[in-house]
Scaffold this motif. Structure first.
Motif, PDB file in Angstrom:
ATOM      1  N   LYS A   1      42.303   8.812 -40.380  1.00 36.43           N
ATOM      2  CA  LYS A   1      41.582   7.776 -39.289  1.00 36.43           C
ATOM      3  C   LYS A   1      41.619   6.462 -39.701  1.00 36.43           C
ATOM      4  N   THR A   2      41.897   6.000 -38.867  1.00 35.75           N
ATOM      5  CA  THR A   2      42.219   4.418 -39.215  1.00 35.75           C
ATOM      6  C   THR A   2      40.400   3.558 -39.368  1.00 35.75           C
ATOM      7  N   ARG A   3      40.666   2.523 -40.084  1.00 36.87           N
ATOM      8  CA  ARG A   3      39.361   1.930 -40.361  1.00 36.87           C
ATOM      9  C   ARG A   3      38.559   1.392 -39.105  1.00 36.87           C
ATOM     10  N   GLU A   4      39.576   0.816 -37.838  1.00 34.71           N
ATOM     11  CA  GLU A   4      38.796   0.632 -36.754  1.00 34.71           C
ATOM     12  C   GLU A   4      38.023   1.785 -36.218  1.00 34.71           C
ATOM     13  N   GLU A   5      38.676   2.853 -36.214  1.00 36.41           N
ATOM     14  CA  GLU A   5      38.043   3.842 -35.525  1.00 36.41           C
ATOM     15  C   GLU A   5      36.739   4.233 -36.357  1.00 36.41           C
ATOM     16  N   MET A   6      36.730   4.172 -37.592  1.00 36.22           N
ATOM     17  CA  MET A   6      35.709   4.473 -38.221  1.00 36.22           C
ATOM     18  C   MET A   6      34.420   3.293 -38.152  1.00 36.22           C
ATOM     19  N   LEU A   7      34.958   2.363 -37.981  1.00 37.04           N
ATOM     20  CA  LEU A   7      34.017   1.211 -37.813  1.00 37.04           C
ATOM     21  C   LEU A   7      33.399   1.121 -36.174  1.00 37.04           C
ATOM     22  N   ASN A   8      34.188   1.612 -35.284  1.00 37.82           N
ATOM     23  CA  ASN A   8      33.747   1.860 -34.159  1.00 37.82           C
ATOM     24  C   ASN A   8      32.768   3.053 -34.019  1.00 37.82           C
ATOM     25  N   ASP A   9      32.989   4.159 -34.945  1.00 38.00           N
ATOM     26  CA  ASP A   9      32.056   5.254 -34.693  1.00 38.00           C
ATOM     27  C   ASP A   9      30.862   4.942 -35.392  1.00 38.00           C
ATOM     28  N   LEU A  10      30.699   3.859 -36.410  1.00 38.99           N
ATOM     29  CA  LEU A  10      29.576   3.524 -36.915  1.00 38.99           C
ATOM     30  C   LEU A  10      28.841   2.869 -35.935  1.00 38.99           C
ATOM     31  N   LEU A  11      29.286   1.958 -35.176  1.00 36.32           N
ATOM     32  CA  LEU A  11      28.799   1.053 -34.345  1.00 36.32           C
ATOM     33  C   LEU A  11      28.228   1.953 -33.038  1.00 36.32           C
ATOM     34  N   ASN A  12      28.965   3.138 -32.725  1.00 35.35           N
ATOM     35  CA  ASN A  12      28.472   3.738 -31.415  1.00 35.35           C
ATOM     36  C   ASN A  12      27.666   4.989 -31.811  1.00 35.35           C
ATOM     37  N   GLY A  13      27.428   5.031 -33.193  1.00 36.68           N
ATOM     38  CA  GLY A  13      26.327   5.902 -33.599  1.00 36.68           C
ATOM     39  C   GLY A  13      26.954   7.554 -34.102  1.00 36.68           C
ATOM     40  N   LYS A  14      28.440   7.602 -33.787  1.00 35.80           N
ATOM     41  CA  LYS A  14      29.074   9.042 -34.001  1.00 35.80           C
ATOM     42  C   LYS A  14      28.973   9.294 -35.704  1.00 35.80           C
ATOM     43  N   SER A  15      29.192   8.242 -36.516  1.00 36.00           N
ATOM     44  CA  SER A  15      29.079   8.517 -37.852  1.00 36.00           C
ATOM     45  C   SER A  15      28.106   7.964 -38.402  1.00 36.00           C
ATOM     46  N   LYS A  16      27.243   8.289 -39.398  1.00 40.34           N
ATOM     47  CA  LYS A  16      26.135   8.090 -40.071  1.00 40.34           C
ATOM     48  C   LYS A  16      26.224   7.276 -41.251  1.00 40.34           C
ATOM     49  N   TYR A  17      25.318   6.922 -41.858  1.00 41.04           N
ATOM     50  CA  TYR A  17      25.366   5.954 -43.152  1.00 41.04           C
ATOM     51  C   TYR A  17      23.850   6.663 -43.852  1.00 41.04           C
ATOM     52  N   SER A  18      24.177   6.357 -45.125  1.00 35.55           N
ATOM     53  CA  SER A  18      22.759   6.752 -45.970  1.00 35.55           C
ATOM     54  C   SER A  18      21.571   6.264 -45.324  1.00 35.55           C
ATOM     55  N   ASN A  19      20.536   7.129 -45.183  1.00 38.55           N
ATOM     56  CA  ASN A  19      19.307   6.792 -44.590  1.00 38.55           C
ATOM     57  C   ASN A  19      18.555   5.841 -45.362  1.00 38.55           C
ATOM     58  N   VAL A  20      18.936   5.790 -46.651  1.00 44.65           N
ATOM     59  CA  VAL A  20      17.971   4.869 -47.328  1.00 44.65           C
ATOM     60  C   VAL A  20      17.979   3.385 -47.007  1.00 44.65           C
ATOM     61  N   PHE A  21      19.244   2.939 -46.251  1.00 39.13           N
ATOM     62  CA  PHE A  21      19.579   1.661 -45.869  1.00 39.13           C
ATOM     63  C   PHE A  21      18.725   1.313 -44.684  1.00 39.13           C
TER      64      PHE A  21
END
Lengths: 251, 328
Positions: free
Chosen positions: B109-129
């Motif tokens: 999976k490319t970095r662009e795809e991952m960053l896009n998924d971060l922005l469109n909410g498909k992938s998450k990050y730690s709740n603590v932030f």
């Protein structure tokens, strides 16, 4: 001689501290992670240079300690040029500012390796080696973005035009200019400006950008004498926010 | 634009299938059982690949989003020592993000795809932030306790089965251990400082206590346990075990500074297991689903960075400059 030296050290330290502050603002929001890292590295170097210069002021010239000088002075007492105070703007402005400022820094420190004031000559040798990399970073991006796309070229030219008269304000002379030169402390702003123009002109041309035309009446002076743009006061308020919550505390 | 991914044509075709070749699967599992590392070119089950991408990607996002609450305090750090340490620390976090995106790229999976998924909410990050850093004391608490919690998690995960992720984690843990030292130093200064300093530290601890308990995820009795992920060494310890390890390492260090946690039931039992009031797990779900105090702000900042920087990335796609040779 001590006043002339202090004036020189304060303006260099303040320039480094304030540009370091601005560079650090890119941490987390750069156009790509690699640039967050680059601006963050340069911020650390610059803030380190400021600290080293304030230390000379403290240890050799009897001023207060570095933290006091950085965090507890009034806006009027700052001697930075107005170029470094300006907000980071968009990436084109930040990279153009870095290019214009760091070329001047590299030449300034190179000249200072010959200074009769030993503590500064010693420091200059070390700092020069770090700024070399800042200049490499700026040159790479100026050339790449100058020749990149139509948009990047237009942005770079426009930022260069905007930053130009601020940048010439770096070389504002102090009342101690002649003394610094005659005492062989520093060969002077005029000489620095001449060498700077010679250095950056071919790089700007290689980036297929135009060197802006200088209008002497538009050069933004004042910073070296404590007259600042509207941006320095809020920057200092932010920088000193925590310190001012408990002025006598050790942090 | 950042790099190439590693998915072979054959592996790409397999990505939608759920049936695995039993012989290959058995060989794969016995390699893991022997403690071997799986490398990018090796055969791996589709689900293993997907789980790892999800996990490494989330970890990478957590690093770059995690840089935001701390990043806003760089300009306000109260002296040279703290300022230089904080910039270096936040820079490390961004660097960890970069390292982890590269590790995930080896799985296809490319970095662009991952960053896009971060922005469109498909992938998450730690709740603590998704919680705000309100005062300078929050920076101390984040540096000590949030990084401390992350280290517990990462040290365990570094014993996992996927080579590139383990190697990235080993390096990350090494750097994180310095973050922990600066965080602890900062906490100690505040705890032994003026009345104001102690007050902001206590306030920060009060606010971060529940997010820290949430950090390790829902209790084992609530979360779906995957034996397969344990067997594949994608997951190596249960949420409760990690949480207990964290409390065991860090609660005494805060107590010894005469600072309290806002939980009268927090205590260590004779069997070595920590007891605490069950934090509100509905809040945990609400924050994960976007309802936390800072979710919108964090994503907005990342979107701004992506959009404001697009012209730079596009211009770099058209490289006219060769590698710059160092000046000396």
């Amino acid at each position: 001689m001590s006043n002339a030296l202090k004036d020189l050290l304060f303006k260099m330290a303040d320039d480094a501290l304030i540009i370091g502050h601005r560079n650090s603002e890119w941490t987390g929001i750069g156009p790509m992670l690699e640039e967050d890292l680059a601006f963050s590295s340069m911020a650390q170097d610059k803030i380190g240079h400021a600290q080293a210069l304030y230390k000379i002021l403290n240890e050799v010239l009897g001023e207060a300690d570095a933290d006091t000088l950085a965090f507890k002075r009034e806006e009027k007492q700052f001697k930075c040029c107005q170029l470094v105070e300006q907000p980071i703007g968009e990436y084109d402005f930040s990279i153009v500012r870095q290019f214009l400022f760091d070329h001047a820094e590299l030449i300034r420190y190179d000249m200072l390796t010959q200074s009769s004031f030993q503590p500064l000559a010693q420091l200059a040798k070390k700092v020069k080696g770090e700024i070399k990399y800042h200049v490499m970073h700026a040159d790479t991006f100026v050339k790449q973005l100058g020749k990149g796309t139509e948009e990047s070229k237009a942005r770079m030219q426009s930022s260069l035009n905007y930053a130009w008269h601020f940048a010439l304000g770096i070389f504002e002379k102090s009342e101690f200019e002649n003394e610094l030169i005659s005492e062989n402390i520093f060969a002077g702003e005029e000489e620095l400006k001449k060498r700077w123009l010679e250095k950056i002109t071919p790089i700007i041309e290689a980036a297929t950008l135009k060197v802006p035309v200088t209008d002497e009446s538009k050069i933004i002076y004042g910073g070296r004498k404590g007259f600042h743009s509207e941006y320095l006061k809020p920057l200092l308020d932010e920088m000193c926010e925590v310190v001012r919550t408990d002025i006598d505390a050790e942090w | 634009m950042y790099g190439s991914t590693n998915l072979s044509e054959e592996d790409a075709k397999r990505m939608n299938s759920t049936v695995e070749d039993p012989e290959k699967l058995e060989a794969f599992e016995s390699r893991i059982a022997r403690g071997e590392k799986i490398e990018p070119q090796d055969w791996m089950p589709v689900e293993y690949r997907k789980q790892l991408i999800r996990m490494i990607e989330q970890h990478a996002h957590s690093e770059i989003v995690g840089a935001l609450p701390e990043g806003t305090w760089i300009t306000r750090a109260p002296n040279f020592r703290r300022k230089l340490a904080l910039i270096a620390k936040v820079q490390d976090e961004i660097g960890h993000g970069q390292l982890l995106y590269s590790a995930a790229e080896t799985l296809g999976k490319t970095r662009e795809e991952m960053l896009n998924d971060l922005l469109n909410g498909k992938s998450k990050y730690s709740n603590v932030f998704n919680y705000p850093a309100k005062t300078w004391a929050d920076i101390a608490v984040i540096g000590f306790l949030v990084d401390g919690a992350a280290i517990v998690n990462q040290v365990i995960n570094s014993k996992g089965s996927y080579g590139p992720y383990c190697r990235a984690l080993e390096r990350i843990c090494y750097e994180e251990s310095f973050h922990l030292k600066q965080g602890h130093d900062n906490v100690v200064y505040l705890a032994t400082g003026t009345k104001h300093q102690r007050a902001i530290l206590q306030d920060a601890i009060n606010r971060w206590y529940v997010p820290l308990l949430h950090f390790f995820g829902p209790p084992d009795k609530m979360s779906a346990h995957s034996e397969k992920l344990m067997k594949w060494k994608v997951k190596l310890a249960s949420n409760d075990d990690m949480r207990n390890q964290f409390l065991d390492q860090y609660v005494p260090k805060i107590w010894e500074l005469d600072i309290t946690f806002p939980d009268p039931n927090l205590k260590k039992n004779n069997d070595g297991i920590w007891e605490f009031s069950d934090p509100d797990w509905n809040e945990f779900k609400r924050v994960i689903n976007g309802g936390g105090p800072c979710n919108a702000e964090r994503i907005a900042v990342r979107k701004f960075a992506e959009e404001a920087g697009r012209w730079v990335r596009q211009a770099l796609m058209n490289p006219t400059e060769k590698y710059v040779v160092p000046l000396a």
